[in-house]
Each structure stands twice: as structure tokens, then as C-alpha cells.
Design a protein around this motif. Sequence first.
Motif, PDB file in Angstrom:
ATOM      1  N   ASP A 156       0.826  -1.210   0.000  1.00  0.00           N
ATOM      2  CA  ASP A 156       0.000   0.000   0.000  1.00  0.00           C
ATOM      3  C   ASP A 156       0.862   1.263   0.000  1.00  0.00           C
ATOM      4  O   ASP A 156       0.488   2.279  -0.600  1.00  0.00           O
ATOM      5  CB  ASP A 156      -0.893   0.041   1.246  1.00  0.00           C
ATOM      6  N   LEU A 157       1.999   1.179   0.675  1.00  0.00           N
ATOM      7  CA  LEU A 157       2.852   2.357   0.869  1.00  0.00           C
ATOM      8  C   LEU A 157       4.317   1.989   0.673  1.00  0.00           C
ATOM      9  O   LEU A 157       4.722   0.838   0.889  1.00  0.00           O
ATOM     10  CB  LEU A 157       2.669   2.936   2.281  1.00  0.00           C
ATOM     11  N   TYR A 158       5.101   2.989   0.301  1.00  0.00           N
ATOM     12  CA  TYR A 158       6.541   2.827   0.058  1.00  0.00           C
ATOM     13  C   TYR A 158       7.220   3.999   0.764  1.00  0.00           C
ATOM     14  O   TYR A 158       6.963   5.155   0.444  1.00  0.00           O
ATOM     15  CB  TYR A 158       6.786   2.868  -1.445  1.00  0.00           C
ATOM     16  N   GLN A 162       6.288  -2.746  -7.036  1.00  0.00           N
ATOM     17  CA  GLN A 162       6.128  -3.104  -5.626  1.00  0.00           C
ATOM     18  C   GLN A 162       4.871  -2.491  -5.007  1.00  0.00           C
ATOM     19  O   GLN A 162       4.388  -2.983  -3.987  1.00  0.00           O
ATOM     20  CB  GLN A 162       7.376  -2.653  -4.848  1.00  0.00           C
ATOM     21  N   LEU A 163       4.350  -1.419  -5.602  1.00  0.00           N
ATOM     22  CA  LEU A 163       3.151  -0.749  -5.099  1.00  0.00           C
ATOM     23  C   LEU A 163       1.914  -1.169  -5.882  1.00  0.00           C
ATOM     24  O   LEU A 163       1.973  -1.389  -7.087  1.00  0.00           O
ATOM     25  CB  LEU A 163       3.311   0.770  -5.221  1.00  0.00           C
ATOM     26  N   GLY A 176      -1.511   3.008  -4.581  1.00  0.00           N
ATOM     27  CA  GLY A 176      -0.555   3.049  -3.485  1.00  0.00           C
ATOM     28  C   GLY A 176       0.279   4.319  -3.547  1.00  0.00           C
ATOM     29  O   GLY A 176       0.359   4.977  -4.587  1.00  0.00           O
ATOM     30  N   LEU A 217       3.919   6.347  -2.844  1.00  0.00           N
ATOM     31  CA  LEU A 217       5.352   6.428  -2.578  1.00  0.00           C
ATOM     32  C   LEU A 217       5.587   7.693  -1.760  1.00  0.00           C
ATOM     33  O   LEU A 217       5.390   8.806  -2.248  1.00  0.00           O
ATOM     34  CB  LEU A 217       6.138   6.471  -3.892  1.00  0.00           C
ATOM     35  N   ARG A 236       0.729   5.956  -7.162  1.00  0.00           N
ATOM     36  CA  ARG A 236       0.991   5.053  -8.282  1.00  0.00           C
ATOM     37  C   ARG A 236      -0.303   4.858  -9.077  1.00  0.00           C
ATOM     38  O   ARG A 236      -1.345   4.480  -8.551  1.00  0.00           O
ATOM     39  CB  ARG A 236       1.478   3.714  -7.714  1.00  0.00           C
TER      40      ARG A 236
END
Length: 203
Positions: free
Chosen positions: A111-113, A137-138, A142, A144, A202
Motif C-alpha cells: 500500500d505504501l513505500y 512493488q506498489l 498506493g 510512494l 501510483r
Amino acid sequence: MPDAGNTPPAPMDWDARFLADDTPWERKGLHPAFTHWRTLGLLEAGKSIYVPGCGRGEEPLALAKAGLNVTAIDLSPTAIDWQRARFAEGNLTAHLEAGDALAHRPETPFDLYWEQTFLCAIPPKLRETYEAGAYAQLRPGGVLLALFMQKEEMGGPPYGCGLPAMRALFPGTRWQWPDGEPTAFPHPGLNAKEELAVPLVRR
């Protein structure tokens, strides 16, 4: 004989730096962006969050205490051992791994980076790999949570992440940029160089 002037610099031995405690990029205490993102409602309990290049940062544990599901990866086994000890002391769990944070692909996108002194630490030639990795990855929608290091001097690490270059790296076709000016957080360990907080969604 190869021209010494054209020899690329040797890769950074991050584990050696942690073992020697030669880590000027480390902040003392929790990054103020934690409170900033939390105030904006972005750090919701139950969400999954990825912390690449986590080092010995306070943030993974703080995120876990806030109820998020944390995955943190660093090339340095020493840094990961430090994180594991902190989580054990706090009786909390996370996925903590010594490895290549750029190559990690979760079964379920995050959900988050959490981006903090990772993008500015890698050689600029790897930035497209970073962007492609973060995108994979997101999940769609999501966020970043970027902290872009501002630095005019050439070379690094840290390498400067000026906003024009970041807008090119994270194009609007793949990432939604926020309106307004980013919040700046001077880094006390790097001559007050500013990190600009930019939440990128994203697409």
C-alpha cells in the motif's frame, strides 16, 4: 593498461560502513516526516508498507508501533540485525531481510513505500531500475512517500534528487504528483541539505 581516470568508483560497502559506525546520513531519532505523513492520514494502521534501504533507521519500528505491516530490506546484514534486535525488544514483528531492495517483488503489492535516503544513495544509473521496482512493488493507488534529497554538488552518495529530474523519473503517466509546494526537512547530519516530502500516487 586502463586509464585510471576513467575507472568507475568502487561500489559502496554499506555493511563495512555500519560496522565502522561511519554513517553520517543517519538521523538521530525519528524522521519528522513520520509525523508529517501521519498528520496527512497516510500512515493508517493495517496498511502494508515497504522500507527499502532501511539501515538503522527508527522508522520501521515506529511504523510497526503505529499498526502498519512492515517489510524492510537492506544490503547490510549488520543493519538488519540491528533492526531485528529493536523489533525483538519491542515485541513486534516485521519482515526484515538482508538483500537487494530494488529486486524485491512481494506476492501482494504494498500500500505504501517509505523512501528515505535510499534513492539518493544508489548510483544515478540505477534510478530507472528504482522507478520500475517501486511501480511493481506498489499497488495501483498506493503511495510512494518520497523524501527527495536536494544537493547542488556533483557526486555522491548522497546524490542530488532535484525536482526536475524527479518529475522526469516519475512521469505523470505512471505517478500522480500533488499540487502545491513540497514540505522541506533539512537533514542535520548532511549540512542541513533539504529533503522534500512528495507523496506520489501510483497510477
